[in-house]
Enzyme design. Structure first.
Site, PDB file in Angstrom:
ATOM      1  N   CYS A   1       0.807  -1.222   0.000  1.00  0.00           N
ATOM      2  CA  CYS A   1       0.000   0.000   0.000  1.00  0.00           C
ATOM      3  C   CYS A   1       0.844   1.278   0.000  1.00  0.00           C
ATOM      4  O   CYS A   1       0.351   2.348  -0.353  1.00  0.00           O
ATOM      5  CB  CYS A   1      -0.927   0.012   1.204  1.00  0.00           C
ATOM      6  SG  CYS A   1      -1.984  -1.449   1.321  1.00  0.00           S
TER       7      CYS A   1
ATOM      8  N   HIS B   1      -3.708   6.975   3.299  1.00  0.00           N
ATOM      9  CA  HIS B   1      -4.047   5.719   2.639  1.00  0.00           C
ATOM     10  C   HIS B   1      -5.465   5.325   3.028  1.00  0.00           C
ATOM     11  O   HIS B   1      -5.833   5.350   4.203  1.00  0.00           O
ATOM     12  CB  HIS B   1      -3.051   4.641   3.066  1.00  0.00           C
ATOM     13  CG  HIS B   1      -3.458   3.253   2.696  1.00  0.00           C
ATOM     14  ND1 HIS B   1      -3.924   2.916   1.440  1.00  0.00           N
ATOM     15  CD2 HIS B   1      -3.479   2.102   3.425  1.00  0.00           C
ATOM     16  CE1 HIS B   1      -4.206   1.622   1.401  1.00  0.00           C
ATOM     17  NE2 HIS B   1      -3.940   1.107   2.596  1.00  0.00           N
TER      18      HIS B   1
ATOM     19  N   ASN C   1     -10.139  -0.494  -0.047  1.00  0.00           N
ATOM     20  CA  ASN C   1      -8.682  -0.419   0.010  1.00  0.00           C
ATOM     21  C   ASN C   1      -8.117  -0.923  -1.320  1.00  0.00           C
ATOM     22  O   ASN C   1      -8.223  -2.105  -1.637  1.00  0.00           O
ATOM     23  CB  ASN C   1      -8.174  -1.275   1.176  1.00  0.00           C
ATOM     24  CG  ASN C   1      -6.666  -1.224   1.338  1.00  0.00           C
ATOM     25  OD1 ASN C   1      -5.936  -0.738   0.479  1.00  0.00           O
ATOM     26  ND2 ASN C   1      -6.186  -1.743   2.459  1.00  0.00           N
TER      27      ASN C   1
END
Length: 328
Positions: A113, A255, A285
């Site tokens: 990520c 994020h 996500n």
């Protein structure tokens, strides 16, 4: 003398097909209330006929158009992903052919990520070495190819998509200047988020069946604690390094893992909710694509305005984390 790096263009691309929480209820032991209260996610985009390369290409074309640049002007292509179409060749190399260009530097980068923020730092280093460099960086994932749809604790979290940016050298006064980037990693707790198959430690053998090791496995509680602590610490560090504080931040763009992490990081940093950009409810996500999708959407929607100081902060498997300051 340092060379200043600037974001010249942004773009993102997500698949058309959407899985809402109600859709997941049809084949996963879950419900909208359970997902929403724990994650803030209402839907996610899921590939149907597209590949990771298709997502990368869509985002890259939009970023090039936003930068008013032709693909052949690029000198480097860097793609952050761990769900590329295949291990070899790299998605970045195949993208060159799709864009109709060749003889460029192309490489994929794996930091989960945190991949896009890692790519920002790589691009800054390359521009500092060669101020004539024009670099496409992209974060892209097809995470739904790597989720276990029988594991309700993980499959509800992830979606597919790609976001891209063009970076070039510029003057200190020009908009889009990347003031700084800080990165970090820790391998000790790496097993809290893994995909174990296909690596040399877990090689395939003819006749092997698909098992849980083929998909994302995550210790959610441990990941949450690491994410909040690490994102808060590195954000505080990068602000302090430049004599700044939370009041100086116009937009916090974290994020997009889940709302609990986003809310906790914003609260610990002291950034008001109205300054925190959130789109996790729409995309889930998307790992390395999370930051660039959010950045492109925030700029396109006017959430990020000219002159704004934007703080990016991220966390991913590895474990990896980072932060970046951009003055738009």
């Amino acid at each position: 003398m340092s060379t200043f790096s600037h974001v010249r263009g942004l773009g993102f691309h997500v698949p058309e097909r959407i899985y809402t929480n109600a859709d997941l209820e049809k084949f996963v032991d879950t419900n909208d209330e359970w997902i929403t209260t724990r994650t803030g996610i209402k839907q996610r985009h899921v590939v149907e006929d597209e590949t990771c390369l298709d997502l990368v290409y869509g985002a890259s074309v939009k970023a090039l158009a936003d930068a008013n640049m032709d693909a052949d002007e690029l000198t480097h292509v860097i793609i952050a992903t761990f769900t590329g179409d295949m291990p070899v060749p790299a998605t970045s190399c195949v993208l060159l052919e799709r864009l109709g260009i060749k003889n460029k530097v192309a490489m994929d980068l794996s930091a989960a990520c945190s991949g896009f923020v890692y790519a920002i730092e790589v691009a800054r280093a390359l521009i500092n070495l060669d101020p004539s460099a024009k670099i496409l960086i992209c974060g892209a994932e097809v995470l739904t190819s790597r989720v276990n749809w029988e594991d309700r604790s993980t499959c509800v979290l992830f979606g597919d998509g790609a976001g891209a940016a063009i970076l070039t050298a510029g003057t200190e006064e020009e908009p889009g200047r990347v003031l700084d980037t800080l990165l970090s990693a820790d391998g000790k707790p790496a097993l809290n988020l893994t995909i174990k198959d296909s690596g040399s430690a877990h090689p395939y053998r003819l006749g092997d069946t698909v098992g849980k090791e083929n998909f994302i496995e995550m210790q959610g509680r441990e990941i949450y604690k690491h994410a909040v602590r690490s994102m808060t610490a590195i954000s505080t560090e990068i602000l302090a390094k430049h004599g700044l504080c939370a009041d100086d931040v116009d937009v916090l763009l974290p994020h997009q893992a889940n709302m609990r992490i986003i809310g906790a990081v914003g609260k610990k940093l002291g950034v008001p909710e109205e300054k925190v950009f959130v789109n996790v409810d729409k995309y889930g996500n998307t790992s390395a694509a999370s930051i660039p999708i959010a950045l492109a959407e925030a700029k396109e929607s006017g959430f990020i305005k000219n002159g704004d100081l934007v703080l990016l902060t991220t966390f991913g498997g590895g474990l990896t984390w980072g932060a970046s300051l951009i003055r738009f």
